[in-house]
Scaffold this motif. Structure first.
Motif, PDB file in Angstrom:
ATOM      1  N   LEU A   1     -42.714 102.381 -26.832  1.00  0.00           N
ATOM      2  CA  LEU A   1     -43.679 101.282 -26.967  1.00  0.00           C
ATOM      3  C   LEU A   1     -44.123 101.182 -28.429  1.00  0.00           C
ATOM      4  O   LEU A   1     -45.258 101.528 -28.773  1.00  0.00           O
ATOM      5  N   PRO A   2     -43.264 100.694 -29.311  1.00  0.00           N
ATOM      6  CA  PRO A   2     -43.580 100.702 -30.748  1.00  0.00           C
ATOM      7  C   PRO A   2     -44.824  99.911 -31.123  1.00  0.00           C
ATOM      8  O   PRO A   2     -45.550 100.301 -32.042  1.00  0.00           O
ATOM      9  N   ALA A   3     -45.103  98.817 -30.424  1.00  0.00           N
ATOM     10  CA  ALA A   3     -46.293  98.030 -30.751  1.00  0.00           C
ATOM     11  C   ALA A   3     -47.562  98.812 -30.437  1.00  0.00           C
ATOM     12  O   ALA A   3     -48.515  98.825 -31.235  1.00  0.00           O
ATOM     13  N   LEU A   4     -47.580  99.475 -29.289  1.00  0.00           N
ATOM     14  CA  LEU A   4     -48.731 100.293 -28.935  1.00  0.00           C
ATOM     15  C   LEU A   4     -48.852 101.478 -29.887  1.00  0.00           C
ATOM     16  O   LEU A   4     -49.956 101.837 -30.323  1.00  0.00           O
ATOM     17  N   LYS A   5     -47.737 102.069 -30.216  1.00  0.00           N
ATOM     18  CA  LYS A   5     -47.730 103.191 -31.160  1.00  0.00           C
ATOM     19  C   LYS A   5     -48.336 102.763 -32.500  1.00  0.00           C
ATOM     20  O   LYS A   5     -49.135 103.502 -33.097  1.00  0.00           O
ATOM     21  N   ASP A   6     -47.992 101.575 -32.949  1.00  0.00           N
ATOM     22  CA  ASP A   6     -48.543 101.059 -34.198  1.00  0.00           C
ATOM     23  C   ASP A   6     -50.061 100.858 -34.083  1.00  0.00           C
ATOM     24  O   ASP A   6     -50.814 101.158 -35.022  1.00  0.00           O
ATOM     25  N   SER A   7     -50.504 100.367 -32.935  1.00  0.00           N
ATOM     26  CA  SER A   7     -51.940 100.171 -32.723  1.00  0.00           C
ATOM     27  C   SER A   7     -52.691 101.496 -32.790  1.00  0.00           C
ATOM     28  O   SER A   7     -53.796 101.573 -33.341  1.00  0.00           O
ATOM     29  N   LEU A   8     -52.096 102.543 -32.222  1.00  0.00           N
ATOM     30  CA  LEU A   8     -52.743 103.854 -32.228  1.00  0.00           C
ATOM     31  C   LEU A   8     -52.781 104.467 -33.619  1.00  0.00           C
ATOM     32  O   LEU A   8     -53.587 105.373 -33.880  1.00  0.00           O
ATOM     33  N   LYS A   9     -51.939 103.969 -34.492  1.00  0.00           N
ATOM     34  CA  LYS A   9     -51.940 104.452 -35.870  1.00  0.00           C
ATOM     35  C   LYS A   9     -52.879 103.650 -36.767  1.00  0.00           C
ATOM     36  O   LYS A   9     -53.459 104.193 -37.720  1.00  0.00           O
ATOM     37  N   ASN A  10     -53.053 102.366 -36.462  1.00  0.00           N
ATOM     38  CA  ASN A  10     -53.684 101.477 -37.437  1.00  0.00           C
ATOM     39  C   ASN A  10     -54.921 100.736 -36.954  1.00  0.00           C
ATOM     40  O   ASN A  10     -55.650 100.181 -37.776  1.00  0.00           O
TER      41      ASN A  10
END
Length: 205
Positions: free
Chosen positions: A66-75
């Motif tokens: 889930l790259p979009a969710l992963k990005d949200s958890l980072k940023n």
């Protein structure tokens, strides 16, 4: 086939909600109030998850899909209810036992429908950084919309009893999926008893 996968994933979510308590309990079964005992972690959510080897490996597998969710958890500024390996093992095991009884092939986290997995995992992520201080004045808890599709989840804070002293124990957040019902008896809830883990961009429970 898609309807069967959706049903399986809904069952997976229910079992995950039943077992997410393991995600928030120390391995020696003592309780934490991270608001008082853990200083801010220097990193984002993904950094924190990766800093706990053997604890969040299954969750990291899910987030890699889930790259979009992963990005949200980072940023993004979020509140995240993290699920540990033990919770995933319990939930996937229960799911596959049901599938075995109906002569269906077992599933694992790399095979389940990614769109449904995305929807379900997002229910554990809330916009904004919330701590127990945001919940404690709401005696009946409050509804907070999750990041994905603004799905309503219910959060309630209380202090557990310790040594017979009411409210003298650890901070507990009860995290609930109302399942679209106004009737509490149909809600699916679990206590979360490690709270207020702070990262650079998030609160983790």
């Amino acid at each position: 086939m898609r309807n069967k996968n959706v049903l399986s994933l809904k069952l997976l979510l229910i079992v995950m909600l039943c077992t997410v308590v393991f995600a928030c309990k120390k391995t020696d079964d003592t309780y934490y109030n991270y608001e008082n005992t853990l200083q801010k972690f220097d990193g984002d959510v993904m950094d924190y998850l990766n800093s706990q080897p053997g604890v969040y490996d299954s969750l990291l597998i899910v987030l890699d899909r889930l790259p979009a969710l992963k990005d949200s958890l980072k940023n993004q500024k979020v509140t995240f209810f993290a699920v540990t390996n033990k919770s995933f093992q319990t939930s996937v095991g229960a799911l596959n036992e049901v599938r075995r009884q109906t002569n269906k092939a077992p599933l694992n986290l790399s095979k389940v429908d990614v769109k449904e997995l995305d929807t379900l995992t997002h229910r554990y992520v809330l916009h904004g950084e919330y701590t127990t201080a945001d919940y404690e004045s709401f005696a009946d808890g409050l509804l907070i919309k999750s990041m994905k599709n603004s799905y309503p989840m219910h959060v309630q804070y209380n202090k557990a009893t310790a040594s017979g002293f009411i409210g003298g124990g650890p901070a507990v957040i009860t995290f609930t999926d109302p399942k679209g019902s106004i009737f509490v008896r149909y809600w699916q809830s679990t206590p979360t008893n490690a709270v207020n883990i702070k990262t650079n961009n998030a609160t983790i429970n």
